[in-house]
Design a protein around this motif. Structure first.
Motif, PDB file in Angstrom:
ATOM      1  N   SER A  55       0.836  -1.214   0.000  1.00 60.55           N
ATOM      2  CA  SER A  55       0.000   0.000   0.000  1.00 60.55           C
ATOM      3  C   SER A  55       0.863   1.252   0.000  1.00 60.55           C
ATOM      4  O   SER A  55       0.574   2.219  -0.710  1.00 60.55           O
ATOM      5  CB  SER A  55      -0.925   0.005   1.216  1.00 60.55           C
ATOM      6  OG  SER A  55      -1.834  -1.061   1.148  1.00 60.55           O
ATOM      7  N   SER A  56       1.922   1.234   0.797  1.00 63.36           N
ATOM      8  CA  SER A  56       2.818   2.385   0.869  1.00 63.36           C
ATOM      9  C   SER A  56       3.508   2.627  -0.473  1.00 63.36           C
ATOM     10  O   SER A  56       3.599   3.761  -0.942  1.00 63.36           O
ATOM     11  CB  SER A  56       3.858   2.149   1.960  1.00 63.36           C
ATOM     12  OG  SER A  56       4.803   3.188   1.977  1.00 63.36           O
ATOM     13  N   ILE A  57       3.979   1.564  -1.088  1.00 66.90           N
ATOM     14  CA  ILE A  57       4.649   1.692  -2.389  1.00 66.90           C
ATOM     15  C   ILE A  57       3.663   2.211  -3.431  1.00 66.90           C
ATOM     16  O   ILE A  57       4.000   3.103  -4.221  1.00 66.90           O
ATOM     17  CB  ILE A  57       5.274   0.352  -2.818  1.00 66.90           C
ATOM     18  CG1 ILE A  57       6.487   0.040  -1.941  1.00 66.90           C
ATOM     19  CG2 ILE A  57       5.668   0.377  -4.290  1.00 66.90           C
ATOM     20  CD1 ILE A  57       7.056  -1.356  -2.138  1.00 66.90           C
ATOM     21  N   ASN A  58       2.451   1.659  -3.449  1.00 64.81           N
ATOM     22  CA  ASN A  58       1.445   2.112  -4.418  1.00 64.81           C
ATOM     23  C   ASN A  58       1.124   3.587  -4.231  1.00 64.81           C
ATOM     24  O   ASN A  58       0.970   4.328  -5.212  1.00 64.81           O
ATOM     25  CB  ASN A  58       0.177   1.273  -4.306  1.00 64.81           C
ATOM     26  CG  ASN A  58       0.351  -0.113  -4.876  1.00 64.81           C
ATOM     27  OD1 ASN A  58       1.227  -0.354  -5.700  1.00 64.81           O
ATOM     28  ND2 ASN A  58      -0.486  -1.038  -4.436  1.00 64.81           N
ATOM     29  N   ALA A  59       1.020   4.038  -2.974  1.00 59.02           N
ATOM     30  CA  ALA A  59       0.742   5.453  -2.713  1.00 59.02           C
ATOM     31  C   ALA A  59       1.883   6.325  -3.221  1.00 59.02           C
ATOM     32  O   ALA A  59       1.650   7.391  -3.817  1.00 59.02           O
ATOM     33  CB  ALA A  59       0.522   5.666  -1.219  1.00 59.02           C
ATOM     34  N   ARG A  60       3.121   5.890  -2.998  1.00 61.79           N
ATOM     35  CA  ARG A  60       4.267   6.673  -3.469  1.00 61.79           C
ATOM     36  C   ARG A  60       4.323   6.717  -4.989  1.00 61.79           C
ATOM     37  O   ARG A  60       4.614   7.760  -5.583  1.00 61.79           O
ATOM     38  CB  ARG A  60       5.563   6.098  -2.916  1.00 61.79           C
ATOM     39  CG  ARG A  60       5.714   6.344  -1.437  1.00 61.79           C
ATOM     40  CD  ARG A  60       6.976   5.754  -0.894  1.00 61.79           C
ATOM     41  NE  ARG A  60       7.063   5.975   0.547  1.00 61.79           N
ATOM     42  CZ  ARG A  60       8.119   5.693   1.255  1.00 61.79           C
ATOM     43  NH1 ARG A  60       9.187   5.170   0.683  1.00 61.79           N
ATOM     44  NH2 ARG A  60       8.128   5.925   2.544  1.00 61.79           N
ATOM     45  N   VAL A  61       4.042   5.600  -5.641  1.00 60.55           N
ATOM     46  CA  VAL A  61       4.044   5.567  -7.110  1.00 60.55           C
ATOM     47  C   VAL A  61       2.943   6.481  -7.651  1.00 60.55           C
ATOM     48  O   VAL A  61       3.157   7.231  -8.615  1.00 60.55           O
ATOM     49  CB  VAL A  61       3.876   4.118  -7.629  1.00 60.55           C
ATOM     50  CG1 VAL A  61       3.566   4.093  -9.106  1.00 60.55           C
ATOM     51  CG2 VAL A  61       5.132   3.305  -7.338  1.00 60.55           C
ATOM     52  N   THR A  65       3.548   9.649 -10.008  1.00 61.43           N
ATOM     53  CA  THR A  65       2.852   9.724 -11.289  1.00 61.43           C
ATOM     54  C   THR A  65       2.153  11.071 -11.445  1.00 61.43           C
ATOM     55  O   THR A  65       2.223  11.704 -12.507  1.00 61.43           O
ATOM     56  CB  THR A  65       1.830   8.573 -11.410  1.00 61.43           C
ATOM     57  OG1 THR A  65       2.526   7.330 -11.309  1.00 61.43           O
ATOM     58  CG2 THR A  65       1.082   8.630 -12.720  1.00 61.43           C
ATOM     59  N   GLU A  66       1.496  11.537 -10.387  1.00 60.39           N
ATOM     60  CA  GLU A  66       0.843  12.846 -10.425  1.00 60.39           C
ATOM     61  C   GLU A  66       1.847  13.959 -10.672  1.00 60.39           C
ATOM     62  O   GLU A  66       1.601  14.864 -11.472  1.00 60.39           O
ATOM     63  CB  GLU A  66       0.096  13.103  -9.113  1.00 60.39           C
ATOM     64  CG  GLU A  66      -1.138  12.259  -8.921  1.00 60.39           C
ATOM     65  CD  GLU A  66      -1.769  12.458  -7.544  1.00 60.39           C
ATOM     66  OE1 GLU A  66      -1.402  13.440  -6.852  1.00 60.39           O
ATOM     67  OE2 GLU A  66      -2.606  11.630  -7.164  1.00 60.39           O
ATOM     68  N   ARG A  67       2.987  13.885  -9.971  1.00 64.03           N
ATOM     69  CA  ARG A  67       4.013  14.917 -10.150  1.00 64.03           C
ATOM     70  C   ARG A  67       4.566  14.897 -11.577  1.00 64.03           C
ATOM     71  O   ARG A  67       4.818  15.957 -12.163  1.00 64.03           O
ATOM     72  CB  ARG A  67       5.140  14.715  -9.152  1.00 64.03           C
ATOM     73  CG  ARG A  67       4.726  15.047  -7.729  1.00 64.03           C
ATOM     74  CD  ARG A  67       5.844  14.907  -6.746  1.00 64.03           C
ATOM     75  NE  ARG A  67       6.943  15.798  -7.100  1.00 64.03           N
ATOM     76  CZ  ARG A  67       8.166  15.712  -6.556  1.00 64.03           C
ATOM     77  NH1 ARG A  67       8.425  14.777  -5.666  1.00 64.03           N
ATOM     78  NH2 ARG A  67       9.116  16.547  -6.909  1.00 64.03           N
ATOM     79  N   MET A  68       4.758  13.691 -12.137  1.00 60.80           N
ATOM     80  CA  MET A  68       5.253  13.600 -13.517  1.00 60.80           C
ATOM     81  C   MET A  68       4.235  14.183 -14.489  1.00 60.80           C
ATOM     82  O   MET A  68       4.597  14.919 -15.419  1.00 60.80           O
ATOM     83  CB  MET A  68       5.558  12.144 -13.870  1.00 60.80           C
ATOM     84  CG  MET A  68       6.816  11.614 -13.236  1.00 60.80           C
ATOM     85  SD  MET A  68       7.114   9.847 -13.541  1.00 60.80           S
ATOM     86  CE  MET A  68       6.891   9.698 -15.285  1.00 60.80           C
ATOM     87  N   GLU A  69       2.956  13.875 -14.277  1.00 62.08           N
ATOM     88  CA  GLU A  69       1.926  14.411 -15.165  1.00 62.08           C
ATOM     89  C   GLU A  69       1.866  15.928 -15.085  1.00 62.08           C
ATOM     90  O   GLU A  69       1.706  16.613 -16.111  1.00 62.08           O
ATOM     91  CB  GLU A  69       0.571  13.792 -14.828  1.00 62.08           C
ATOM     92  CG  GLU A  69       0.473  12.328 -15.235  1.00 62.08           C
ATOM     93  CD  GLU A  69      -0.818  11.655 -14.778  1.00 62.08           C
ATOM     94  OE1 GLU A  69      -1.629  12.310 -14.087  1.00 62.08           O
ATOM     95  OE2 GLU A  69      -0.993  10.473 -15.096  1.00 62.08           O
ATOM     96  N   ASP A  70       2.004  16.479 -13.869  1.00 63.53           N
ATOM     97  CA  ASP A  70       2.051  17.939 -13.717  1.00 63.53           C
ATOM     98  C   ASP A  70       3.256  18.517 -14.454  1.00 63.53           C
ATOM     99  O   ASP A  70       3.150  19.545 -15.141  1.00 63.53           O
ATOM    100  CB  ASP A  70       2.123  18.326 -12.234  1.00 63.53           C
ATOM    101  CG  ASP A  70       0.829  18.059 -11.490  1.00 63.53           C
ATOM    102  OD1 ASP A  70      -0.218  17.872 -12.148  1.00 63.53           O
ATOM    103  OD2 ASP A  70       0.870  18.030 -10.229  1.00 63.53           O
ATOM    104  N   GLY A  71       4.397  17.856 -14.324  1.00 63.67           N
ATOM    105  CA  GLY A  71       5.602  18.322 -15.003  1.00 63.67           C
ATOM    106  C   GLY A  71       5.447  18.269 -16.522  1.00 63.67           C
ATOM    107  O   GLY A  71       5.843  19.208 -17.227  1.00 63.67           O
ATOM    108  N   PHE A  72       4.862  17.189 -17.033  1.00 62.19           N
ATOM    109  CA  PHE A  72       4.645  17.086 -18.476  1.00 62.19           C
ATOM    110  C   PHE A  72       3.668  18.155 -18.957  1.00 62.19           C
ATOM    111  O   PHE A  72       3.837  18.728 -20.036  1.00 62.19           O
ATOM    112  CB  PHE A  72       4.115  15.701 -18.853  1.00 62.19           C
ATOM    113  CG  PHE A  72       5.137  14.603 -18.728  1.00 62.19           C
ATOM    114  CD1 PHE A  72       6.468  14.811 -19.049  1.00 62.19           C
ATOM    115  CD2 PHE A  72       4.759  13.342 -18.290  1.00 62.19           C
ATOM    116  CE1 PHE A  72       7.404  13.797 -18.940  1.00 62.19           C
ATOM    117  CE2 PHE A  72       5.688  12.319 -18.182  1.00 62.19           C
ATOM    118  CZ  PHE A  72       7.018  12.539 -18.497  1.00 62.19           C
TER     119      PHE A  72
END
Length: 89
Positions: A55-61, A65-72
């Protein structure tokens, strides 16, 4: 000592051995049952830890992913602005 006495003596020895071995087997069975219970508890705890870690790993991923999408999205906006500036020259 006659044959019957020998047979009776052997029977007593065998019965005693069987009884002693039976008690040993019962003790071993009890120990195996306790160890099995402890192993099952350990596996249960390990499953819980794996679930927590997953669960912790999934939350971090998801966060990455959100940060990458914002950056893109920001990169797309800048590239659009750059392309527009170049075309308007």
């Amino acid at each position: 000592m006659n044959v019957q006495e020998t047979v009776d003596s052997l029977r007593k020895v065998l019965e005693r051995d069987l009884q002693e071995n039976g008690q040993s087997i019962d003790r071993l069975d009890a120990r195996v049952d306790r160890l099995t219970g402890r192993m099952e508890e350990g596996f249960s705890r390990m499953d819980a830890r794996i679930d927590t870690l997953s669960s912790s790993i999934n939350a971090r991923v998801d966060h990455l992913t959100e940060r990458m999408e914002d950056g893109f999205s920001r990169m797309d906006t800048r590239l659009d602005a750059l392309t527009s500036a170049i075309l308007n020259m």
